[in-house]
Design a protein around this motif. Structure first.
Motif, PDB file in Angstrom:
ATOM      1  N   VAL A 165      -9.765  25.235 -53.724  1.00  0.00           N
ATOM      2  CA  VAL A 165     -11.017  25.985 -53.862  1.00  0.00           C
ATOM      3  C   VAL A 165     -11.568  26.206 -52.463  1.00  0.00           C
ATOM      4  O   VAL A 165     -11.530  25.294 -51.636  1.00  0.00           O
ATOM      5  CB  VAL A 165     -12.078  25.173 -54.646  1.00  0.00           C
ATOM      6  CG1 VAL A 165     -13.300  26.029 -54.945  1.00  0.00           C
ATOM      7  CG2 VAL A 165     -11.491  24.620 -55.916  1.00  0.00           C
ATOM      8  N   CYS A 166     -12.076  27.390 -52.211  1.00  0.00           N
ATOM      9  CA  CYS A 166     -12.660  27.680 -50.899  1.00  0.00           C
ATOM     10  C   CYS A 166     -13.778  26.680 -50.601  1.00  0.00           C
ATOM     11  O   CYS A 166     -14.567  26.326 -51.479  1.00  0.00           O
ATOM     12  CB  CYS A 166     -13.218  29.101 -50.877  1.00  0.00           C
ATOM     13  SG  CYS A 166     -14.157  29.460 -49.371  1.00  0.00           S
ATOM     14  N   GLY A 167     -13.852  26.237 -49.341  1.00  0.00           N
ATOM     15  CA  GLY A 167     -14.861  25.258 -48.955  1.00  0.00           C
ATOM     16  C   GLY A 167     -16.232  25.873 -48.707  1.00  0.00           C
ATOM     17  O   GLY A 167     -17.186  25.159 -48.395  1.00  0.00           O
ATOM     18  N   SER A 170     -21.156  27.674 -52.407  1.00  0.00           N
ATOM     19  CA  SER A 170     -21.302  28.593 -53.545  1.00  0.00           C
ATOM     20  C   SER A 170     -20.296  29.747 -53.524  1.00  0.00           C
ATOM     21  O   SER A 170     -20.616  30.853 -53.926  1.00  0.00           O
ATOM     22  CB  SER A 170     -22.728  29.141 -53.649  1.00  0.00           C
ATOM     23  OG  SER A 170     -23.025  29.989 -52.574  1.00  0.00           O
ATOM     24  N   CYS A 171     -19.083  29.507 -53.017  1.00  0.00           N
ATOM     25  CA  CYS A 171     -18.044  30.547 -53.045  1.00  0.00           C
ATOM     26  C   CYS A 171     -17.194  30.347 -54.298  1.00  0.00           C
ATOM     27  O   CYS A 171     -17.271  31.114 -55.242  1.00  0.00           O
ATOM     28  CB  CYS A 171     -17.177  30.515 -51.786  1.00  0.00           C
ATOM     29  SG  CYS A 171     -15.750  31.626 -51.874  1.00  0.00           S
ATOM     30  N   GLY A 172     -16.422  29.274 -54.313  1.00  0.00           N
ATOM     31  CA  GLY A 172     -15.669  28.936 -55.525  1.00  0.00           C
ATOM     32  C   GLY A 172     -14.377  29.713 -55.726  1.00  0.00           C
ATOM     33  O   GLY A 172     -13.721  29.554 -56.756  1.00  0.00           O
ATOM     34  N   TRP A 186     -10.577  28.124 -46.234  1.00  0.00           N
ATOM     35  CA  TRP A 186     -11.473  29.221 -46.602  1.00  0.00           C
ATOM     36  C   TRP A 186     -10.751  30.333 -47.348  1.00  0.00           C
ATOM     37  O   TRP A 186      -9.584  30.597 -47.108  1.00  0.00           O
ATOM     38  CB  TRP A 186     -12.116  29.825 -45.343  1.00  0.00           C
ATOM     39  CG  TRP A 186     -12.605  28.795 -44.389  1.00  0.00           C
ATOM     40  CD1 TRP A 186     -12.094  28.505 -43.154  1.00  0.00           C
ATOM     41  CD2 TRP A 186     -13.697  27.893 -44.577  1.00  0.00           C
ATOM     42  NE1 TRP A 186     -12.787  27.484 -42.572  1.00  0.00           N
ATOM     43  CE2 TRP A 186     -13.777  27.089 -43.422  1.00  0.00           C
ATOM     44  CE3 TRP A 186     -14.614  27.687 -45.610  1.00  0.00           C
ATOM     45  CZ2 TRP A 186     -14.735  26.098 -43.266  1.00  0.00           C
ATOM     46  CZ3 TRP A 186     -15.579  26.704 -45.462  1.00  0.00           C
ATOM     47  CH2 TRP A 186     -15.629  25.911 -44.301  1.00  0.00           C
ATOM     48  N   CYS A 187     -11.514  31.016 -48.209  1.00  0.00           N
ATOM     49  CA  CYS A 187     -10.980  32.224 -48.839  1.00  0.00           C
ATOM     50  C   CYS A 187     -10.638  33.204 -47.730  1.00  0.00           C
ATOM     51  O   CYS A 187      -9.576  33.792 -47.707  1.00  0.00           O
ATOM     52  CB  CYS A 187     -11.993  32.807 -49.823  1.00  0.00           C
ATOM     53  SG  CYS A 187     -13.585  33.256 -49.105  1.00  0.00           S
ATOM     54  N   ASP A 188     -11.570  33.359 -46.799  1.00  0.00           N
ATOM     55  CA  ASP A 188     -11.372  34.299 -45.699  1.00  0.00           C
ATOM     56  C   ASP A 188     -12.113  33.764 -44.472  1.00  0.00           C
ATOM     57  O   ASP A 188     -13.304  33.457 -44.553  1.00  0.00           O
ATOM     58  CB  ASP A 188     -11.947  35.677 -46.093  1.00  0.00           C
ATOM     59  CG  ASP A 188     -11.523  36.759 -45.122  1.00  0.00           C
ATOM     60  OD1 ASP A 188     -11.328  36.448 -43.917  1.00  0.00           O
ATOM     61  OD2 ASP A 188     -11.382  37.907 -45.561  1.00  0.00           O
ATOM     62  N   ASP A 191     -15.297  35.524 -43.679  1.00  0.00           N
ATOM     63  CA  ASP A 191     -16.474  35.347 -44.538  1.00  0.00           C
ATOM     64  C   ASP A 191     -16.928  33.897 -44.528  1.00  0.00           C
ATOM     65  O   ASP A 191     -17.680  33.487 -43.667  1.00  0.00           O
ATOM     66  CB  ASP A 191     -16.166  35.782 -45.980  1.00  0.00           C
ATOM     67  CG  ASP A 191     -15.901  37.276 -46.043  1.00  0.00           C
ATOM     68  OD1 ASP A 191     -16.363  37.987 -45.138  1.00  0.00           O
ATOM     69  OD2 ASP A 191     -15.232  37.718 -46.986  1.00  0.00           O
ATOM     70  N   CYS A 192     -16.407  33.126 -45.490  1.00  0.00           N
ATOM     71  CA  CYS A 192     -16.847  31.731 -45.613  1.00  0.00           C
ATOM     72  C   CYS A 192     -16.544  30.929 -44.355  1.00  0.00           C
ATOM     73  O   CYS A 192     -17.348  30.094 -43.938  1.00  0.00           O
ATOM     74  CB  CYS A 192     -16.205  31.088 -46.827  1.00  0.00           C
ATOM     75  SG  CYS A 192     -16.891  31.707 -48.357  1.00  0.00           S
ATOM     76  N   GLY A 193     -15.394  31.165 -43.737  1.00  0.00           N
ATOM     77  CA  GLY A 193     -15.016  30.424 -42.534  1.00  0.00           C
ATOM     78  C   GLY A 193     -16.003  30.674 -41.417  1.00  0.00           C
ATOM     79  O   GLY A 193     -16.452  29.762 -40.720  1.00  0.00           O
TER      80      GLY A 193
HETATM   81 ZN   LIG Z   1     -15.024  31.520 -49.762  1.00  0.00          ZN
END
Ligand SMILES: [Zn+2]
Length: 208
Positions: A165-167, A170-172, A186-188, A191-193
């Motif tokens: 799961v992305c860290g 509230s991404c998930g 990270w998903c990306d 973004d989240c990173g």
């Molecule tokens: Zn993410």
């Protein structure tokens, strides 16, 4: 019907998890998960996602568009996709947390898998064997089949242990960590990173 494939992001490294990432804010009920956020509002969203994910070719997409008046059919396909999506999410989370998945989720995936295999046959065409669909159903059934088979491939392979799961807060979003160091968080990164980097920087500078 307006198609917007570019509103969808594919980051999961697997078709079935990319489908899961069209939903968000999952809530757990007694024996299932359901999302409270959903970017698949209608059939045009599903077709847009399928084009982006290369789960449908343009020709099929056009056929779906032509049959768009058939609301009942569309609603049925969308419902089935969403049910399968919840099942895939449930199984993925079970694998991540090391728990047993809900039997209903496994059953749902098994039904989709066996339906997908039933719908296919091999045919000798111009010097080679080709995999064809047995009968013409709703054009988007082929998308459902690809998602189901992709999920089965993933969950029964070693890659299942690398579902993450992305860290991001509230991404998930889910993805398969295929990075060489097995350290993808990270998903990306963009973004989240990046957000996490900014937060870390802010925390550091607020201490000074
Ligand atoms: Zn993410």
């Amino acid at each position: 019907m307006e198609l917007q494939p570019d509103k969808f992001k594919l980051i999961a490294g697997d078709l079935s998890l990319d489908l899961v990432n069209t939903a968000s804010k999952w809530q757990r009920a007694e024996n299932s998960f359901s999302p409270t956020g959903d970017s698949l509002a209608d059939i045009s969203d599903l077709v847009s996602w399928a084009i982006k994910a290369k789960a449908v070719d343009e020709g099929t997409a056009r056929r779906v568009l032509k049959s768009a008046e058939n609301d009942k059919l569309d609603a049925r396909v969308l419902r089935r996709v969403k049910k399968l999506r919840s099942a895939i999410y449930g199984i993925a989370i079970a694998m991540i947390t090391g728990k047993a998945p809900f039997p209903d989720d496994v059953d749902c995936l098994e039904k989709a898998r066996s339906r997908a295999l039933d719908g296919q046959k091999i045919e000798y065409v111009r010097g080679r064997l080709e995999l064809r669909r047995r009968k013409e159903e709703a054009p988007l059934d082929a998308v459902l089949d690809s998602i189901a088979l992709s999920a089965v491939d993933l969950f029964t392979s070693d890659r299942a242990e690398r579902i993450r799961v992305c860290g991001g807060e509230s991404c998930g979003w889910l993805f398969v960590d295929d990075s060489r160091g097995r350290n993808r968080h990270w998903c990306d990164m963009r973004d989240c990173g990046n957000l996490a980097k900014v937060r870390r920087f802010r925390r550091k500078s607020s201490k000074v």
